[in-house]
Write a protein that holds these residues in place. Structure first.
Motif, PDB file in Angstrom:
ATOM      1  N   SER A 188       0.840  -1.203   0.000  1.00  0.00           N
ATOM      2  CA  SER A 188       0.000   0.000   0.000  1.00  0.00           C
ATOM      3  C   SER A 188       0.873   1.249   0.000  1.00  0.00           C
ATOM      4  CB  SER A 188      -0.898   0.010   1.237  1.00  0.00           C
ATOM      5  OG  SER A 188      -1.591   1.229   1.346  1.00  0.00           O
ATOM      6  N   GLY A 190      -0.662   4.186   0.836  1.00  0.00           N
ATOM      7  CA  GLY A 190      -1.502   5.124   1.567  1.00  0.00           C
ATOM      8  C   GLY A 190      -0.764   5.829   2.696  1.00  0.00           C
ATOM      9  N   ASP A 351      -3.786   3.776  -3.811  1.00  0.00           N
ATOM     10  CA  ASP A 351      -2.465   3.159  -3.963  1.00  0.00           C
ATOM     11  C   ASP A 351      -1.828   3.456  -5.315  1.00  0.00           C
ATOM     12  OD1 ASP A 351      -2.595   2.089  -1.421  1.00  0.00           O
ATOM     13  OD2 ASP A 351      -3.442   0.186  -2.105  1.00  0.00           O
TER      14      ASP A 351
END
Length: 375
Positions: A188, A190, A351
């Motif tokens: 990820s 994020g 992402d």
């Protein structure tokens, strides 16, 4: 058979030249059409053979056990001329590291008495094992090979043990999971909830007059991990500040820098930033390079490790000839930020966008990497 091929080639050359000299250019064109059709048919057959061979290699690599490992290595040793992405050493090494026992890999693949034509596979596999947490010193074959790694090989620049940045890698998240029929991945990009330092709004909208000082070499080093991962777009900037600044001033400074990645960002638009440990930045870069973007599979663990280190080197301001240990020290002493923004340059898909900023140890240099993988 070889004589027949040579005779066919000779006849084509002679016929084309003779007919053209006699004015029969239509015949020459039709001859070319026939050859082009045969070439396309042969190319399709080659691609199909590559797919079939890649599947056989995948089955052997994903079948645990010494017997399947020996048969796979023997196949690769004897099939050096075969090509295709499913047969490339970085990919095969990644499969082996995921599915085979370390003891089997060490005693069979790193046995110096065999597999003389598999140097690239062995180099990739070594770093796949290192980055997955294998302690090389506890395995005699691996330790022995680490001492005699070919100095000319690009991967030899990497340390033969996991750095403090790499210890936190999670096999379930930071590496793909492959089976006979498919694969999955979970990295990820994020922004985390911890370490948030979002500047208050409204922010200042005027841009600073600083000049980007990144040379071509430095720019290419900073974006190395993103380009290796085949992401859609990336850019890098380096700014030398008039005076050192404290890390807590960086979040408000970033949106004011003359960078394309903040073009169109208004004083009230979203700009989120978090202070991140160097290890988490390395992990983000490693995932970018090793597993790739939405439309690719990356360069896998060994070269993903290399390009993540190179990007860290460029961002932290390490010298071009710095060793991996020197880059690690420079990166550890730098201050790292991870940001996202509702600017025109980013697409803000899940992402698929991120920005990284590094404040140098002397606090007078800021380097920025922006990456996006959206269409």
């Amino acid at each position: 058979m070889e004589d027949a091929k040579e005779d066919l080639g000779h006849r084509v050359w002679i016929q084309a030249e003779q007919r053209a000299a006699q004015g029969g250019v239509l015949f020459v064109r039709e001859l070319g059409v026939k050859l082009a059709a045969r070439h396309a048919e042969a190319a399709d057959r080659v691609r199909e053979y590559e797919r079939q061979l890649a599947h056989v290699v995948r089955v052997l690599a994903l079948t645990p056990g010494r017997d399947s490992l020996v048969q796979l290595l023997q196949l690769l040793e004897e099939s050096q001329s075969a090509g295709g992405p499913g047969l490339l050493p970085p990919f095969v090494a990644s499969l082996l590291a995921e599915h085979q026992q370390v003891d089997d890999l060490a005693s069979i693949d790193f046995d110096r008495r065999g597999w003389n034509r598999l140097t690239e596979l062995r180099a990739c596999l070594f770093h796949e094992l290192v980055v997955r947490g294998v302690e090389v010193e506890k395995s005699s074959p691996l330790h022995s090979w680490s001492l005699r790694r070919p100095a000319w090989h690009a991967l030899s620049w990497l340390p033969g043990r996991r750095s403090e940045f790499e210890v936190g890698l999670n096999v379930a998240v930071d590496f793909p999971s492959r089976s006979i029929s498919g694969s999955a991945r979970g990295a990820s990009t994020g922004l985390p909830d911890t370490g948030r330092m979002d500047p208050p709004t409204p922010r200042r909208s005027e841009r600073l007059s600083l000049r980007d000082t990144a040379t071509v070499d430095v720019h290419e080093t900073i974006v190395a991990a993103v380009q290796a991962g085949g992401w859609g777009d990336c850019a890098a900037w380096v700014f030398m500040l008039d005076e050192p600044i404290a890390p807590d001033r960086v979040p408000a400074l970033l949106p004011t820098l003359p960078m394309r990645c903040v073009d169109g960002l208004g004083p009230m638009d979203r700009f989120e930033v978090a202070l991140r440990p160097a290890a988490e930045i390395w992990r983000l870069l490693f995932g970018t390079a090793s597993m790739g973007g939405m439309y690719g599979s990356g360069v896998h663990g060994a070269y993903g490790r290399l390009w993540a280190w190179k990007s860290m080197a460029g961002l932290s301001g390490a010298s071009a000839d710095a060793s991996a240990e020197e880059v690690e020290e420079q990166a550890r002493r730098s201050t790292w930020f991870h940001f996202q923004a509702d600017a025109d340059w980013f697409h803000n898909d899940i992402d698929a966008d991120y920005g990284i900023a590094a404040l140098s140890p002397d606090r007078s240099r800021i380097a920025v990497l922006a990456a996006t993988d959206a269409d």
